[in-house]
Design a protein around this motif. Structure first.
Motif, short mmCIF file in Angstrom:
data_model
loop_
_atom_site.label_atom_id
_atom_site.label_comp_id
_atom_site.label_asym_id
_atom_site.label_seq_id
_atom_site.Cartn_x
_atom_site.Cartn_y
_atom_site.Cartn_z
N HIS A 114 0.96 -1.03 0.21
CA HIS A 114 -0.45 -0.04 0.19
C HIS A 114 0.70 1.50 -0.47
CE1 HIS A 114 -3.63 2.70 0.92
NE2 HIS A 114 -3.09 3.44 1.78
N VAL A 115 2.20 1.56 0.67
CA VAL A 115 3.10 2.05 0.67
C VAL A 115 3.74 2.43 -0.63
CG1 VAL A 115 5.32 3.51 2.18
CG2 VAL A 115 3.58 2.15 3.60
N GLY A 118 2.09 4.64 -3.36
CA GLY A 118 2.12 5.64 -3.24
C GLY A 118 3.31 6.31 -3.08
N VAL A 119 4.12 5.66 -3.09
CA VAL A 119 5.85 6.55 -3.84
C VAL A 119 5.66 6.93 -5.52
CG1 VAL A 119 8.45 5.96 -4.00
CG2 VAL A 119 6.92 4.32 -2.53
N PRO A 120 6.27 8.18 -5.35
CA PRO A 120 6.28 8.53 -6.43
C PRO A 120 7.10 8.00 -7.64
CG PRO A 120 6.70 10.70 -4.88
CD PRO A 120 6.40 9.55 -4.14
N VAL A 123 10.72 9.22 -7.38
CA VAL A 123 11.46 8.70 -5.77
C VAL A 123 11.97 7.27 -6.77
CG1 VAL A 123 11.63 7.89 -3.88
CG2 VAL A 123 10.24 10.16 -4.34
N LEU B 261 8.53 11.48 -0.31
CA LEU B 261 8.09 10.27 -0.32
C LEU B 261 7.53 10.12 1.32
CD1 LEU B 261 8.03 7.88 -0.62
CD2 LEU B 261 9.96 7.05 0.56
N ILE B 264 3.91 12.54 1.04
CA ILE B 264 3.27 11.47 0.09
C ILE B 264 2.71 10.52 1.24
CG2 ILE B 264 3.27 9.47 -1.39
CD1 ILE B 264 3.99 12.13 -2.68
N MET B 265 3.15 10.00 1.77
CA MET B 265 3.56 8.93 3.09
C MET B 265 2.27 9.06 3.90
SD MET B 265 6.74 6.31 3.29
CE MET B 265 6.69 5.61 4.80
N SER B 268 -1.22 9.07 2.49
CA SER B 268 -2.00 7.83 2.14
C SER B 268 -1.89 7.12 3.11
CB SER B 268 -1.00 7.31 0.99
OG SER B 268 0.12 6.51 1.38
N GLY B 272 -5.50 5.96 4.18
CA GLY B 272 -6.16 4.99 4.61
C GLY B 272 -6.95 4.40 5.57
#
Lengths: 288, 280
Positions: A114-115, A118-120, A123, B261, B264-265, B268, B272
């Motif tokens: 899930h993480v 989301g990583v662009p 990156v 990162l 964004i984590m 998200s 969630g």
């Protein structure tokens, strides 16, 4: 009485206004979509020909075609899929068939993916550059780019496969075990075939995602536009070719338009096909 | 039974690999940014005079402001348009038109960012240039980003709205609510966590988007004063400079990647949590 009718007409008026706004928004979005497509077609169609697809680029891509670019793109895509698909599908099978949904192991894997989802992409590019190109010593190569893309594709391939497997009715599993099939046999002969359309849809979505990717390949697969000799050669993907032509090559607009047209055409076909597979399954589920 | 054991072994190995990728990414980002994090104080990313990495000035704030402004602008456009699209699909359009429009949005989400960037560069930027030069600007970035996150907003809002129980809507209709009254009073409140989760995901996507913004936003490191000033975002900065960066400069670029990162984590994670709340 007059007040009530007044409120009523006000409500009708408000409904109309909102409806108008919604239709205007939808019209605007559809028009922009058509505008983009029409622009690409108008700009690219004149330059697009069989020779354009079959010749290698010359003069930094201003003349010639995109043959070597297409080969590099295909090689990057194949590397990515051959690495990501086995890992993703085994993960999905394990999560659905062999591990209870709320077990710590399953939860950890699912959270991690899930993480990852989301990583662009930029990156991923940084990571690929540090890990595959430098730490593993693969350099700027098709292999580095493909492996970086494989990491990127893992979440989408896993989640679509998981959804497909979960959609297989539970009765299939109980009947198989009542007939004395091993779980492996049930999986191979019954569950995977039943889930095949969704697996295919997921695969196609993954291919689409990979073809569209630029930022992750910027400093992993490199910029070199000649025909690659091996997987350790640097190779330029189609999306990156469009970027380079439009940003770094003055007078590269025509081939950039044609390349963009090829890429968008490919993606529209792939994504439409993916939707067909996915929707087809829904229909079948309603039928039975 | 032996084949079953063997199969489970293979499957476990695959799943372990899948889970380890994220860890590997975090470890390598940390490892590469460590030279900067250990020798430069964090404050310098905010207080240095400017971004001149070759002279050792590492102020990331103008780029962070570029990222935030572009994403916020895109959100202002994409949320109303996306919500209207979702409402159109669920409540306003006849069935065949709804399906057609939903397909169109799904296809829109499949168009690569480099194509949006190219289109923006060849069409939007000249248009904006005629209106208010130089053309390559925050505004161009916002417009392109808005188009890119619109499908995310639309499709998540659609899913949330379509999941509102029919019973609620029929009760609202039975009470004589007008269509907008029903949408505003019943459907939107019932779907609000799902819609919010979708918007957060769209923000995350906007923050990380690189190529399209890089191609149209002009990439000047500065705090923009108007919509027509060129800006550079964090992601664009990484894409522009990683190819030649060395030493501390490279490490600082990895720091900005790590920052992106983490942002964004967090987002998200929030999305969630909202989703979980919705299903609870």
């Amino acid at each position: 009485m007059r007040e009530i009718t007044n409120i009523h007409t006000r409500q009708i008026l408000r409904d109309r206004v909102v409806q108008l706004l919604v239709y205007a928004a939808v019209l605007l979005i559809s028009m922009v979509f058509i505008w983009i497509l029409a622009d690409l077609v108008r700009g690219g169609i004149a330059h697009l020909s069989w020779e354009f697809l079959m010749e290698s680029p010359r003069d930094a891509g201003r003349t010639g075609g995109i043959a070597s670019i297409l080969v590099s793109t295909l090689l990057i895509l194949l590397t990515a899929l051959l690495t990501a698909v086995p890992v993703a599908w085994t993960t999905a099978i394990l999560l659905v068939e062999f591990v209870p949904a709320d077990s710590p192991f399953g939860k950890t894997v699912r959270f991690s993916l899930h993480v990852l989802a989301g990583v662009p992409s930029i990156v991923f590019g940084l990571f690929g550059n540090a890990f595959f190109c430098i730490y593993l010593g693969l350099g700027f190569s098709i292999l580095s780019g493909g492996l970086t893309l494989a990491c990127m594709l893992l979440p989408i391939l896993t989640s679509t496969a998981e959804a497909g497997l979960r959609a297989v009715p539970h009765a299939y599993r109980t009947s198989a075990s009542a007939l004395g099939l091993t779980r492996t046999a049930a999986l191979v002969h019954l569950i995977l075939p039943a889930a095949a359309p969704v697996l295919a849809a997921g695969l196609l979505l993954g291919i689409g995602r990979a073809l569209a990717e630029t930022a992750a390949l910027l400093f992993t697969s490199g910029y070199v536009e000649r025909m690659p000799d091996s997987l350790l050669d640097s190779g330029r993907a189609l999306a990156l070719h469009i970027f380079d032509l439009s940003m770094n090559v003055p007078g590269g607009d025509m081939p950039a338009y044609a390349s963009a047209l090829v890429l968008v055409g490919l993606l529209l076909c792939i994504n439409t096909l993916a939707m067909k597979f996915a929707y087809g399954l829904q229909h079948r589920k309603i039928m039975t | 039974m032996l084949t079953d054991k063997l199969l489970i072994g293979i499957l476990r190995a695959g799943a372990m690999m899948a889970a380890l990728v994220m860890l590997l990414i975090l470890i390598f980002l940390m490892h590469e940014s460590w030279p900067a994090l250990s020798t430069l104080s964090i404050g310098r990313f905010m207080t240095d005079a400017s971004w001149h990495p070759l002279e050792g000035a590492y102020n990331l704030m103008p780029m962070l402001s570029g990222t935030v402004l572009a994403s916020a602008g895109a959100l202002l456009l994409a949320v109303p348009l996306g919500l209207a699209s979702a409402l159109f699909i669920v409540f306003y359009a006849p069935l065949h038109l709804a399906t057609l429009y939903k397909r169109l949005i799904e296809l829109l989400s499949g168009i690569p960012s480099v194509v949006f960037g190219f289109w923006g560069l060849t069409t939007l930027v000249p248009l904006i240039n005629q209106w208010n030069p130089p053309g390559a600007s925050l505004l161009a970035g916002i417009l392109v980003l808005a188009m890119m996150i619109l499908p995310t907003v639309t499709l998540t809002a659609y899913t949330a709205l379509a999941a509102v129980p029919d019973e609620l809507l029929r009760n609202a209709a039975a009470l004589g609510l007008s269509r907008w009254g029903m949408i505003k009073g019943v459907a939107l409140p019932a779907a609000k966590t799902g819609i919010a989760a979708g918007i957060i995901l769209a923000v995350a996507r906007a923050l990380g988007e690189t190529m399209a913004v890089l191609m149209v936003a002009g990439n000047v490191v500065q705090y923009p004063e108007t919509l027509f000033d060129p800006v550079r975002t964090l992601a664009a900065n990484i894409a522009l400079e990683t190819a030649y960066a060395m030493g501390d400069h490279r490490a600082v670029l990895f720091v900005s990647g790590l920052l992106l990162l983490l942002l964004i984590m967090v987002l998200s994670g929030m999305a969630g949590l909202l989703e979980k709340q919705r299903h609870a």
